[in-house]
Design an enzyme around this catalytic site. Structure first.
Site, mmCIF file in Angstrom:
data_model
loop_
_atom_site.group_PDB
_atom_site.id
_atom_site.type_symbol
_atom_site.label_atom_id
_atom_site.label_comp_id
_atom_site.label_asym_id
_atom_site.label_seq_id
_atom_site.Cartn_x
_atom_site.Cartn_y
_atom_site.Cartn_z
ATOM 1 N N CYS A 116 0.870 -1.193 0.000
ATOM 2 C CA CYS A 116 0.000 0.000 0.000
ATOM 3 C C CYS A 116 0.901 1.235 0.000
ATOM 4 C CB CYS A 116 -0.904 0.013 1.226
ATOM 5 S SG CYS A 116 -1.904 -1.466 1.352
ATOM 6 N N CYS A 336 0.309 4.992 12.693
ATOM 7 C CA CYS A 336 -0.208 4.151 11.630
ATOM 8 C C CYS A 336 0.604 4.272 10.335
ATOM 9 C CB CYS A 336 -1.643 4.561 11.375
ATOM 10 S SG CYS A 336 -2.451 3.535 10.200
HETATM 11 S S1 SF4 Z 1 0.943 -3.469 6.446
HETATM 12 FE FE1 SF4 Z 1 -1.219 -3.130 5.903
HETATM 13 S S2 SF4 Z 1 -1.263 -1.045 5.095
HETATM 14 FE FE2 SF4 Z 1 0.885 -1.689 5.127
HETATM 15 S S3 SF4 Z 1 1.267 -2.491 3.061
HETATM 16 FE FE3 SF4 Z 1 0.673 -4.204 4.350
HETATM 17 S S4 SF4 Z 1 -1.532 -4.390 4.071
HETATM 18 FE FE4 SF4 Z 1 -0.954 -2.370 3.317
#
Ligand code: SF4
Length: 351
Positions: A116, A336
């Site tokens: 992501c 986050c």
């Molecule tokens: S940890 Fe969660 S937000 Fe980060 S790349 Fe992986 S799936 Fe996406």
């Protein structure tokens, strides 16, 4: 070298130490020391004979994970831990004290394969799944380090490194042990699993872990934009996930949280808000707007707070519960999407 048993459930613990026990009830006693009383030093297991304690100590330990680094936020006293696993891989967990509760953010994988664009963990790639007992050991290690600070109720969130539903069996087994009323005993209602939507496992989660709360990472109501932000959209489209959530939401005792990272000029217009409402109609929900935590190299930018408020207002006007996340531990990169930061991040482009 002693075998570390921390994080093993009753069954696996029995398989490991069963042959040195002389009475059936001794396994339960040891399980209670570790998981109910959270005492990890074998010589403190006072209701167990000295002889058995010695035998246990000769070959086994219940050692917390090795801490490589602890960072404490000056802003809000959040604590971020970098732990090393037995094979040298590293994960992060965060302890977040709040007014009325303490949240602990756990990792479910070493790295992540989903890439992501708003998330640093995604940039480090996938290393491996955590075993269920490593997830439990991670929690017990955080609890052990902070044992003097556990005066408030504890909430657990699977929002650290990794996609929990991509490591479904281990996360499920860990949650079973964490929620065991005869052990750690954290209520499933105080546990939230956050997912980007791995549809087949999402369905299993909704069927098999009904009391554990779900947070769904949405980030755009438009498939095209979502594909750019979250490549997972190509394989597991939002449409399919929303159909599933709509179907199961009637059976859930809680409202699903939709997480939405606010990205300037990408997903923060009223058109986005209106489409969001339209496609989630019929799903009892809460919306959690998350200000983007900018990291060096990213071409994504955070939406201004004023605009986030406006966006939130749109939902409030439609009587939807909406919160704006007050990100914790920003000064230690514990918030986050900031876990396991690398310094050499290449430019990330939103096409
Ligand atoms: S940890 Fe969660 S937000 Fe980060 S790349 Fe992986 S799936 Fe996406």
């Amino acid at each position: 070298m002693k075998k570390n048993l921390l994080g093993m459930d009753f069954q696996e613990l029995g398989e490991n130490i069963g042959n040195i026990l002389t009475k059936n009830y001794q396994l339960k006693q040891i399980y209670h020391w570790i998981y109910k009383k959270k005492v990890l030093e074998i010589d403190k297991f006072t209701n167990i004979s000295k002889n058995l304690r010695e035998k246990l100590s000769e070959n086994f330990s219940f050692s917390p994970l090795k801490i490589i680094e602890e960072k404490i936020s000056r802003e809000d006293q959040s604590r971020k831990y970098l732990f090393e696993l037995e094979d040298g891989e590293r994960i992060e967990a965060v302890f977040i004290p709040q007014r009325d509760r303490t949240s602990i953010c756990l990792s479910s994988q070493v790295g992540c394969k989903f890439g992501c664009k708003f998330c640093l963990t995604g940039l480090m790639g996938f290393r491996r799944n955590l075993k269920y007992r490593e997830i439990v050991a991670q929690l017990l290690s955080v609890l052990h380090i902070n044992r003097e600070r556990l005066d408030k109720r504890i909430n657990l969130v699977f929002m650290g490194m990794g996609e929990p539903l991509d490591n479904y069996e281990n996360v499920k087994r860990a949650i079973k042990l964490i929620t065991d009323p005869d052990g750690i005993s954290i209520s499933p209602k105080r546990i939230t699993v956050s997912t980007i939507g791995i549809t087949n496992y999402l369905e299993r989660f909704l069927n098999e872990m009904k009391d554990v709360k779900l947070a769904f990472s949405m980030n755009s109501p438009f498939s095209g934009v979502r594909k750019e932000l979250m490549p997972v959209e190509k394989k597991f489209p939002l449409k399919k996930n929303l159909e599933l959530l709509r179907k199961y939401s009637k059976k859930l005792k809680y409202r699903i949280t939709f997480e939405y990272i606010m990205l300037k000029g990408v997903n923060d217009s009223l058109k986005d808000a209106s489409e969001f409402l339209k496609i989630t109609r019929g799903i009892p929900k809460k919306i959690n707007l998350i200000p983007f935590n900018y990291f060096e190299g990213s071409e994504l930018q955070p939406t201004e707070m004023e605009k986030i408020e406006e966006f939130a207002e749109y939902f409030r006007d439609h009587r939807i519960v909406v919160t704006i996340r007050d990100s914790k531990g920003k000064d230690i990169k514990a918030s986050c999407g900031n876990l396991f930061a690398k310094t050499d991040i290449k430019k990330i482009k939103l096409k």
